[in-house]
Design an enzyme around this catalytic site. Structure first.
Site, mmCIF file in Angstrom:
data_model
loop_
_atom_site.group_PDB
_atom_site.id
_atom_site.type_symbol
_atom_site.label_atom_id
_atom_site.label_comp_id
_atom_site.label_asym_id
_atom_site.label_seq_id
_atom_site.Cartn_x
_atom_site.Cartn_y
_atom_site.Cartn_z
ATOM 1 N N SER A 179 0.835 -1.202 0.000
ATOM 2 C CA SER A 179 0.000 0.000 0.000
ATOM 3 C C SER A 179 0.873 1.256 0.000
ATOM 4 C CB SER A 179 -0.954 -0.065 1.200
ATOM 5 O OG SER A 179 -2.017 0.835 1.020
ATOM 6 N N ASP A 256 -10.368 -5.583 -2.993
ATOM 7 C CA ASP A 256 -9.731 -4.618 -2.090
ATOM 8 C C ASP A 256 -10.558 -3.332 -2.133
ATOM 9 O OD1 ASP A 256 -8.109 -2.481 -1.226
ATOM 10 O OD2 ASP A 256 -6.267 -3.421 -1.952
ATOM 11 N N HIS A 290 -7.416 -6.007 0.973
ATOM 12 C CA HIS A 290 -6.201 -5.196 1.179
ATOM 13 C C HIS A 290 -5.366 -5.682 2.363
ATOM 14 C CE1 HIS A 290 -4.089 -1.475 0.120
ATOM 15 N NE2 HIS A 290 -4.010 -1.131 1.387
HETATM 16 N N1 LIG Z 1 -8.052 2.986 9.149
HETATM 17 C C1 LIG Z 1 -7.936 1.610 9.074
HETATM 18 C C2 LIG Z 1 -7.289 1.150 7.786
HETATM 19 C C3 LIG Z 1 -5.820 1.229 7.749
HETATM 20 C C4 LIG Z 1 -5.237 0.154 6.860
HETATM 21 O O1 LIG Z 1 -5.919 -0.605 6.209
HETATM 22 N N2 LIG Z 1 -3.910 0.096 6.821
HETATM 23 C C5 LIG Z 1 -3.245 -0.901 6.032
HETATM 24 C C6 LIG Z 1 -2.371 -0.213 5.054
HETATM 25 S S1 LIG Z 1 -3.334 0.888 4.050
HETATM 26 C C7 LIG Z 1 -2.234 1.682 3.044
HETATM 27 O O2 LIG Z 1 -1.154 2.041 3.302
HETATM 28 C C8 LIG Z 1 -2.460 -1.826 6.925
HETATM 29 O O3 LIG Z 1 -1.459 -2.359 6.544
HETATM 30 N N3 LIG Z 1 -2.961 -2.003 8.151
HETATM 31 C C9 LIG Z 1 -2.295 -2.767 9.166
HETATM 32 C C10 LIG Z 1 -2.704 -4.205 9.253
HETATM 33 O O4 LIG Z 1 -2.056 -4.929 10.051
HETATM 34 O O5 LIG Z 1 -3.611 -4.659 8.542
HETATM 35 C C11 LIG Z 1 -7.220 1.098 10.315
HETATM 36 O O6 LIG Z 1 -6.782 1.925 11.095
HETATM 37 O O7 LIG Z 1 -7.129 -0.117 10.485
#
Ligand SMILES: N[C@@H](CCC(=O)N[C@@H](CSC=O)C(=O)NCC(=O)O)C(=O)O
Length: 312
Positions: A179, A256, A290
């Site tokens: 991401s 996603d 995602h």
């Molecule tokens: N606000 C939500 C979503 C944040 C989220 O999905 N973060 C992803 C990366 S998005 C793009 O850079 C992520 O990797 N989250 C960490 C995980 O362990 O899944 C939230 O705060 O969760």
């Protein structure tokens, strides 16, 4: 406790696991690191270290997986850049990369995603800007420019720290991420032709100057002059790329939600690659979202991809 002071020479970390603090010196500067945790895993060690970052002007943490092969020889390094909201922990605990790295003999390095606790007003106000959201740029806006230097941190300072402290081959490094970090990996490779043997990304924010996350971050870190944003946009950078083969792999899940909402725009990247005859292997996967479930599914293929070029 200063358990060992080693100057100028790399010692195989697996043999000095009990050291809680190590101070080493390369030719130009001191790169002291402090061990935060160490767990044996697949014959190697998953460790977390902290250090005082000169780029970020704060204590930074990174995860490092040291494969068993590093006990007896120098190994290539694969850098992982995480996404929004992550620390060094997300990749370490969720991606399932260590087993493959142990098989291949690759050191994995996973830094945090921003400076922490640098006392900038508003740094903790939103999840997609400031803490946990450094976007791997060197900020130019007054408020952020002193410490939000994640581009220089991951391309220069961190490799110096790794090469000074671990059993690494300095000329064999590749980069991947997810991401925000997938995009960061692409930008690091595109801006440093030949530095990385290969690059790959899971669901990268491929064209941030056209996506809400990117517009917010670039406005905040780089200011309102959009011509400056192009220097950190993978889709723009690939249009004028003239370096050696990037060996680029990108995976994207079709389910996603951020892809569906237009935050990621991999088709723009792919079209830009085609316009400049830059090869890209972009794979769209039915049903994947995602999350780290998606990453864990394809992590082995990504590490195998990098291994092909790291061991050439
Ligand atoms: N606000 C939500 C979503 C944040 C989220 O999905 N973060 C992803 C990366 S998005 C793009 O850079 C992520 O990797 N989250 C960490 C995980 O362990 O899944 C939230 O705060 O969760």
């Amino acid at each position: 406790m200063i358990a060992g002071t080693l100057f100028g020479h790399l010692k195989f970390p697996g043999t000095i696991n009990s050291f809680s603090f190590r101070l080493l010196r390369n030719s130009s500067k001191m790169t002291a690191i402090t061990q935060v945790s160490s767990n044996k895993m697949f014959g190697g060690f998953q460790k977390v270290y902290s250090h005082e970052s000169t780029e970020c002007k704060c204590t930074m943490k990174f995860g490092v997986y040291i494969p068993p092969q590093a006990e007896v020889k120098k190994c290539p390094v694969l850098y992982w850049l995480s996404g929004l909201t992550c620390t060094e922990q997300n990749f370490v605990t969720k991606a399932g990369a260590q087993r493959v790295a142990a098989e291949k003999g690759i050191i994995l390095v996973a830094p945090d995603t921003s400076p922490r606790g640098v006392n900038i007003e508003g740094e903790d106000d939103s999840w997609d800007f400031g803490s946990g959201a450094g976007f791997y740029v060197d900020a130019t806006e007054e408020k952020w420019k002193t410490s939000y230097r994640m581009y220089s941190y991951v391309t220069k300072e961190l490799p110096e720290v790794i090469n000074a402290n671990f059993s690494s081959l300095p000329d064999k490094m590749s980069i991947f991420g997810h991401s925000m970090g997938g995009h960061g990996a692409l930008v690091c490779a595109l801006k440093n032709p030949g530095k990385f043997q290969s690059v790959s990304a899971f669901a990268p924010i491929s064209n941030p100057i056209k996506a809400p996350w990117g517009i917010k971050a670039f406005t905040g870190y780089l200011g309102g002059d959009q011509s400056k944003w192009q220097e950190y946009d993978a889709t723009e950078l690939v249009k004028k790329y003239t370096g050696p083969a990037l060996n680029m792999l990108v995976d994207q899940g079709k389910a996603d939600n951020f892809y569906v909402e237009g935050q990621l725009l991999p088709d723009n990247l792919s079209a830009a690659c085609a316009s400049n005859s830059v090869p890209i292997n972009l794979r769209i996967h039915e049903g994947y979202d995602h999350s780290y479930y998606f990453i864990a599914t394809f992590i082995e293929e990504h590490i195998n991809h990098h291994a092909k070029f790291l061991f050439q």
